[in-house]
Each structure stands twice: as structure tokens, then as C-alpha cells.
Design a protein around this motif. Structure first.
Motif, PDB file in Angstrom:
ATOM      1  N   ASP A   1      17.113  -1.933   6.921  1.00 43.54           N
ATOM      2  CA  ASP A   1      17.542  -2.291   8.273  1.00 43.54           C
ATOM      3  C   ASP A   1      16.361  -2.678   9.155  1.00 43.54           C
ATOM      4  O   ASP A   1      16.498  -3.513  10.055  1.00 43.54           O
ATOM      5  N   PHE A   2      15.206  -2.080   8.924  1.00 45.73           N
ATOM      6  CA  PHE A   2      13.998  -2.497   9.647  1.00 45.73           C
ATOM      7  C   PHE A   2      13.723  -3.969   9.383  1.00 45.73           C
ATOM      8  O   PHE A   2      13.395  -4.727  10.305  1.00 45.73           O
ATOM      9  N   LEU A   3      13.862  -4.406   8.128  1.00 50.05           N
ATOM     10  CA  LEU A   3      13.584  -5.797   7.791  1.00 50.05           C
ATOM     11  C   LEU A   3      14.588  -6.732   8.460  1.00 50.05           C
ATOM     12  O   LEU A   3      14.220  -7.803   8.952  1.00 50.05           O
ATOM     13  N   SER A   4      15.876  -6.332   8.502  1.00 52.79           N
ATOM     14  CA  SER A   4      16.878  -7.143   9.192  1.00 52.79           C
ATOM     15  C   SER A   4      16.560  -7.238  10.680  1.00 52.79           C
ATOM     16  O   SER A   4      16.680  -8.307  11.292  1.00 52.79           O
ATOM     17  N   TRP A   5      16.155  -6.088  11.281  1.00 49.16           N
ATOM     18  CA  TRP A   5      15.785  -6.115  12.695  1.00 49.16           C
ATOM     19  C   TRP A   5      14.559  -6.990  12.925  1.00 49.16           C
ATOM     20  O   TRP A   5      14.513  -7.799  13.852  1.00 49.16           O
ATOM     21  N   LYS A   6      13.565  -6.848  12.082  1.00 46.21           N
ATOM     22  CA  LYS A   6      12.338  -7.625  12.230  1.00 46.21           C
ATOM     23  C   LYS A   6      12.631  -9.111  12.144  1.00 46.21           C
ATOM     24  O   LYS A   6      12.009  -9.925  12.827  1.00 46.21           O
ATOM     25  N   ALA A   7      13.612  -9.484  11.328  1.00 48.17           N
ATOM     26  CA  ALA A   7      13.954 -10.891  11.146  1.00 48.17           C
ATOM     27  C   ALA A   7      14.804 -11.447  12.283  1.00 48.17           C
ATOM     28  O   ALA A   7      14.690 -12.630  12.626  1.00 48.17           O
TER      29      ALA A   7
ATOM     30  N   ARG B   1       4.302 -13.357   3.255  1.00 52.65           N
ATOM     31  CA  ARG B   1       3.447 -14.069   2.293  1.00 52.65           C
ATOM     32  C   ARG B   1       4.245 -14.530   1.081  1.00 52.65           C
ATOM     33  O   ARG B   1       4.074 -15.658   0.598  1.00 52.65           O
ATOM     34  N   THR B   2       5.127 -13.686   0.565  1.00 52.04           N
ATOM     35  CA  THR B   2       5.904 -14.085  -0.607  1.00 52.04           C
ATOM     36  C   THR B   2       6.901 -15.188  -0.272  1.00 52.04           C
ATOM     37  O   THR B   2       7.109 -16.114  -1.063  1.00 52.04           O
ATOM     38  N   VAL B   3       7.524 -15.108   0.902  1.00 53.51           N
ATOM     39  CA  VAL B   3       8.481 -16.145   1.298  1.00 53.51           C
ATOM     40  C   VAL B   3       7.775 -17.485   1.455  1.00 53.51           C
ATOM     41  O   VAL B   3       8.268 -18.535   0.996  1.00 53.51           O
ATOM     42  N   LYS B   4       6.615 -17.476   2.072  1.00 54.44           N
ATOM     43  CA  LYS B   4       5.863 -18.727   2.224  1.00 54.44           C
ATOM     44  C   LYS B   4       5.477 -19.309   0.871  1.00 54.44           C
ATOM     45  O   LYS B   4       5.487 -20.532   0.683  1.00 54.44           O
TER      46      LYS B   4
ATOM     47  N   ILE C   1       4.269  -3.997   4.908  1.00 55.80           N
ATOM     48  CA  ILE C   1       5.428  -4.475   4.146  1.00 55.80           C
ATOM     49  C   ILE C   1       5.931  -5.800   4.702  1.00 55.80           C
ATOM     50  O   ILE C   1       6.205  -6.741   3.944  1.00 55.80           O
ATOM     51  N   TRP C   2       6.057  -5.907   6.029  1.00 56.51           N
ATOM     52  CA  TRP C   2       6.522  -7.161   6.624  1.00 56.51           C
ATOM     53  C   TRP C   2       5.538  -8.291   6.331  1.00 56.51           C
ATOM     54  O   TRP C   2       5.945  -9.418   6.007  1.00 56.51           O
TER      55      TRP C   2
ATOM     56  N   ASN D   1       0.820  -1.210   0.000  1.00 63.69           N
ATOM     57  CA  ASN D   1       0.000   0.000   0.000  1.00 63.69           C
ATOM     58  C   ASN D   1       0.855   1.261   0.000  1.00 63.69           C
ATOM     59  O   ASN D   1       1.910   1.314   0.641  1.00 63.69           O
ATOM     60  N   ILE D   2       0.388   2.271  -0.706  1.00 62.40           N
ATOM     61  CA  ILE D   2       1.009   3.590  -0.720  1.00 62.40           C
ATOM     62  C   ILE D   2      -0.077   4.628  -0.467  1.00 62.40           C
ATOM     63  O   ILE D   2      -1.136   4.584  -1.092  1.00 62.40           O
ATOM     64  N   TRP D   3       0.177   5.530   0.467  1.00 62.72           N
ATOM     65  CA  TRP D   3      -0.742   6.644   0.713  1.00 62.72           C
ATOM     66  C   TRP D   3      -0.100   7.942   0.241  1.00 62.72           C
ATOM     67  O   TRP D   3       1.089   8.177   0.484  1.00 62.72           O
ATOM     68  N   GLU D   4      -0.868   8.757  -0.431  1.00 66.98           N
ATOM     69  CA  GLU D   4      -0.406  10.062  -0.905  1.00 66.98           C
ATOM     70  C   GLU D   4      -1.376  11.123  -0.388  1.00 66.98           C
ATOM     71  O   GLU D   4      -2.254  11.585  -1.111  1.00 66.98           O
ATOM     72  N   PRO D   5      -1.239  11.517   0.889  1.00 63.68           N
ATOM     73  CA  PRO D   5      -2.215  12.436   1.493  1.00 63.68           C
ATOM     74  C   PRO D   5      -2.230  13.820   0.862  1.00 63.68           C
ATOM     75  O   PRO D   5      -3.248  14.504   0.889  1.00 63.68           O
TER      76      PRO D   5
END
Length: 503
Positions: A174-180, A65-68, A59-60, A43-47
Motif C-alpha cells: 500500500d505504501f507503493l500504491s500511495w507513493k505512485a 530504476r527497474t521500471v526505467k 525500495i522506491w 538493503n536489509i539491516w539486521e541490528p
């Protein structure tokens, strides 16, 4: 071997690529063969104008879903490593690692300021006006697409909400690395390219003080990163139990330090084996190549053994993509998005859609064929726009003018709005983008880069007219298109199996 033993002998790696509008995952074997891919939209929001926001939770979720999907037919114990790349967007989390709103409406779900968000243009100009020494590493001009001006905008406009609540600011990779993994270690790729971090000296206190963000220095820069590692280095102890459950993988699976999405593509192009293809760069160093990653926007990357300062071009960045080499990164803020904007906004677009559907092709394939039909000689196709010209900076000029206040223009329009007119405007737009690439190459060569070959990847590289126009415009550069799902190699590096992966 029995069937079960054969399964255990196979080693797989997963690459997750988070682009502007979608998440893609690929399952890759030890010899570099892509066996499965999957894609999910985000999703993208453009207020309002120049404001673009996303959700880190969305995003996570799409990553999971794609990895599964790509691992559903294999024994997940054979997955040795996983790597992430993503756009250089800014993620805000509170001290409990929950999303913090980056908007005036207070919608916490929208906690990501996208790379293409230009709300901080005025803050970027003020940072440039300081003429601080760190600006030498970004071509002398601070871009609103980088993180310091975005952070300054948040402090000045959302001081009592986002700025007060946020305890962690991540670059999206880096958020994705932290989340993982749960590790707060950041990638040198993100910190060096988008945050003004120096691999040798770390953070520059005087810079953050000079621009009014001295509060980020508290607790040894805990909000923006205290530790850094090279892309591909193993992060933490691999997947946490929670992340493994989310992704459908095994706890402890190796996770490689992430890359910005364009830099993951650049890594693949720079390392591509061209033996036997008779290209100018076949027996030359990697510094003779330029990687052009062309999607929503475009990035133009070249490396050197010594730092080269190119006015209006980001860098030189040490070890941000390839260890020990200096990276210069040019770019165009809107390319794929510009083509889409021009085509979809034309009065004849509905007619184009109908014609393309009738022939079961994409609108761009139809336009390419239509242009060939308009030209008596394919070699003279580019002359169709002799009286129509586009200046492509609809979203500012990233390089080499480095002027985010620049705006686009079209010269040569008539009152006609036929399908032929749409095709010509489409062609003129592609030509303008290619000329922008030539402008960047010329600036890099003038500064000392010896570029002989241009390698392309990304969505636009699948458009034959786009590639051919770049070949015509850049003259002596040869063009090669290669996949950009290089983030699987990051996982392989982290698993210590990198020597088994071939580009």
C-alpha cells in the motif's frame, strides 16, 4: 501502419515485484508476453537477532530504476497501467509522509519493519491469549509476522519516538500504491490478510481496545486506513506528476491496487490455463489447486467457495486474492533462507564454491549433480539421508503448528565435514521443507479443502531437486512451475484492459 502508428497500437503493462532482497520489474504485452525484465537489490539491516529493517526510500528508488530499465526502449505513452506487489512489511511515516525510525538508534532511513522481523513475538502471544473473535480468521494464533503485534511493539518500546511521530502506517504494497498515486486507499489483500480487517464489517473496535491499541481508532483509523478496495481496482487518478517523473512514465498512467507478493504469485498460479496438459485439475474448479510460492519463505494458498477454518493456518480471508472466494494461507517462515543458511554455513562451502565456479554453474546445480553422483540409482537418491534428519523450523513454525517459538534441529551428524556431508545436509533440508508442505496440505484437506494439484513459483521452483522432492513427498499432487510477475495484470485491470490479458 507506419512505424509510429504501430508503436501507438502496442499496449504494455508494467509489473513491479518487491521481494525480500530485491526489486524486479517486467514489461508485459497485451497477450501476456514478457518483453523485458530488470532487477535491483535492496538493503536489509539486521541490528540484532530477529530484528530486520529496510528503507522505504531505498525500495522506491529501486522500483524507479527497474521500471526505467524495462521501458527504456519503448514509447512510454504505450504503457497503459502499472501494478505493484511487495512483502507484507510495515512502513512508518510522519504527518509529512517522511520516514520515521522503527529502531532504538533513531535512524530514520530504516523505517520498515520487515515481514520476517520477529521482535514482536511476545506481543503476538499476548494477542493470542485474548482469544478475540478476529483470531478465528488467522487460524486461532496471532503471528509476529502480522501487523498488530508489530504496532504494539512500537508503542511499547518506541512510545516517545516512532509511536508519537508516526501519522501513517502502511503495509509495504500500500505504501507503493500511495507513493505512485497519492491515494491513501488500501488494498483488501493487505488489510484482510495482515491487519484483521473485515471486508463486510471493517475494523473491529473491540479488538484494538482489547490489545491496547485503541489510539489507532482515532479519526476513523486514519493512521492505518479508512478506505479499502479490491486488488487491481484503479487507485486515485493514476500516477502523480512526481511519481511519473520518478518512474519515467506518463502522468495519469493507471495504477492498480496492490497485492502482497506471495498473493500476486498465487493469483497467477490459480488462474493459469492448463488446457491440454492432462493435469488432474484441468476440468476441475480453481479450488482444487494449491499455489506454493517458494522464495525466502514459502506460502501455501488454497481457495474455497465457503469459509473453511484450518487450525494453525491463516484465514479464511474473503476476497483477499480472488473476488468472492475464501483464501486459506499456510506457510513456512524460512525455506530459501534456510537452504542458504545451511549451505553457506557449512565448513565445506568454500570447496563447493570453487567446484561450482570451475564448472560455471550455481552452487545448487552443482549440489544436485553431486547428489546424483553419490547415488547409484537416481530413483533411490532420497535414501541417501536415511540416517540424517532435519527439523526445519529455524525461524519458528508458521503452519500448521503456528508456533513461532519452535526451533530447528539436525539429527545424525558426524565429525566429518566433507563436501559429501554438505550435499547430504542440503538434501535433508529440502526433504524437511517438502515434509512441511505435506503437513500443511494434510491439515487443509482435513478441514475440507479438496486439493489435487500443487502449482509452484518463486526462486526455489527453479531448483529441479526441490520440485522433484515435493512431488515425491506429496504423492498424488502434480507440480507446475509458472512465473510470479502477475503484478502486471494488476496494472492491466486498473487500465480496464484486463480482458485483453491472457494468463
Amino acid at each position: 501502419y507506419s512505424t509510429g502508428q504501430q508503436k501507438l497500437c502496442i499496449r504494455y503493462y508494467v509489473g513491479v515485484d518487491v521481494g525480500t532482497a530485491s526489486v524486479r520489474a517486467a514489461l508485459v504485452t497485451r497477450d501476456g508476453h514478457v518483453t523485458h525484465t530488470a532487477e535491483e537489490p535492496v538493503n536489509i539491516w539486521e541490528p540484532c537477532a530477529d530484528h530486520y529493517e529496510q528503507s522505504s526510500e531505498d525500495i522506491w528508488s529501486k522500483c524507479c530504476r527497474t521500471v526505467k530499465r524495462v521501458t527504456q526502449d519503448i514509447d512510454v505513452e504505450s504503457v497503459r497501467g502499472i501494478g505493484f506487489d511487495a512483502t507484507c512489511s510495515l512502513v512508518a511515516l510522519d504527518r509529512h509522509f517522511q520516514p520515521v525510525a522503527v529502531n532504538h538508534t533513531g535512524v530514520r532511513e530504516r523505517n520498515v519493519l520487515m515481514w520476517m522481523d520477529h521482535r514482536a513475538a511476545e506481543q503476538a502471544s499476548r494477542i493470542t491469549a485474548t482469544k478475540h473473535r478476529v483470531l478465528q480468521g488467522v487460524g486461532g494464533v496471532m503471528s509476529p509476522e502480522m501487523q498488530p503485534p508489530k504496532l504494539l511493539w512500537l508503542k511499547e518500546n518506541l512510545r516517545e519516538t516512532c509511536w508519537k511521530e508516526a501519522a501513517h502506517f502502511f503495509d509495504l504494497p500500500d505504501f507503493l500504491s500511495w507513493k505512485a498515486t497519492g491515494s491513501l486507499c488500501r488494498s483488501l489483500c493487505t488489510l484482510v490478510c495482515k491487519w484483521t480487517y473485515s471486508p463486510s464489517d471493517g475494523w473491529d473496535d473491540s479488538f484494538w481496545s482489547a490489545i491496547g491499541l485503541e489510539d489507532l481508532m482515532e479519526n476513523s483509523y486514519s493512521k492505518i486506513g479508512q478506505q479499502a478496495c479490491c486488488p487491481g481496482a484503479p487507485v486515485g487518478r493514476g500516477l502523480t506528476a512526481a511519481a511519473a517523473a520518478d518512474l519515467g512514465l506518463i502522468q495519469g498512467t493507471a495504477v492498480g491496487a496492490s497485492l502482497i507478493d506471495a498473493h500476486a504469485g498465487g493469483l497467477g498460479l490459480m488462474g493459469a490455463d492448463v488446457t491440454g496438459h492432462h493435469l488432474p485439475c484441468e476440468h476441475r474448479p480453481v479450488s482444487s489447486r494449491m499455489a506454493l510460492i517458494c522464495g525466502t519463505s514459502s506460502c501455501h494458498m488454497a481457495v474455497s467457495t465457503q469459509p473453511l477454518f484450518v487450525p494453525g493456518v491463516w484465514g479464511p480471508y474473503l476476497s483477499a486474492m480472488l473476488p468472492g472466494l475464501w483464501l486459506n494461507e499456510g506457510g513456512q517462515s524460512a525455506t530459501g533462507r534456510l537452504v542458504e543458511h545451511v549451505v553457506r554455513g557449512h565448513a565445506a562451502y568454500r570447496q563447493l564454491e570453487e567446484q561450482a565456479e570451475r564448472r560455471c554453474v550455481s552452487v545448487y546445480s552443482y549440489l544436485n549433480a553431486h547428489l546424483e553422483g553419490m547415488s547409484a540409482d537416481a530413483a533411490q537418491l532420497e535414501q541417501l539421508t536415511a540416517r540424517l534428519h532435519v527439523w526445519p523450523d529455524f525461524h519458528g513454525n508458521r503452519s500448521p503448528l503456528a508456533d513461532q517459538t519452535a526451533r530447528g534441529a539436525v539429527v545424525g551428524l558426524t565429525l566429518s565435514q566433507t563436501l559429501d556431508d554438505l550435499a547430504l545436509l542440503y538434501l535433508a533440508t529440502i526433504q524437511a521443507i517438502a515434509l512441511g508442505t505435506r503437513h500443511i496440505i494434510d491439515a487443509m484437506r482435513a478441514a475440507g479443502h479438496d486439493i489435487t494439484t500443487l502449482f509452484l513459483c518463486g526462486g526455489l521452483s527453479k531448483n529441479a531437486l526441490f520440485v522433484q522432492t515435493h512431488a515425491n513427498t506429496t504423492g498424488d499432487c502434480t507440480h507446475v512451475c509458472i512465473t510470479d510477475l502477475e503484478c502486471a495484470r494488476i496494472g492491466a485491470c486498473a487500465s480496464s484492459d484486463c480482458s485483453s490479458i491472457q494468463v
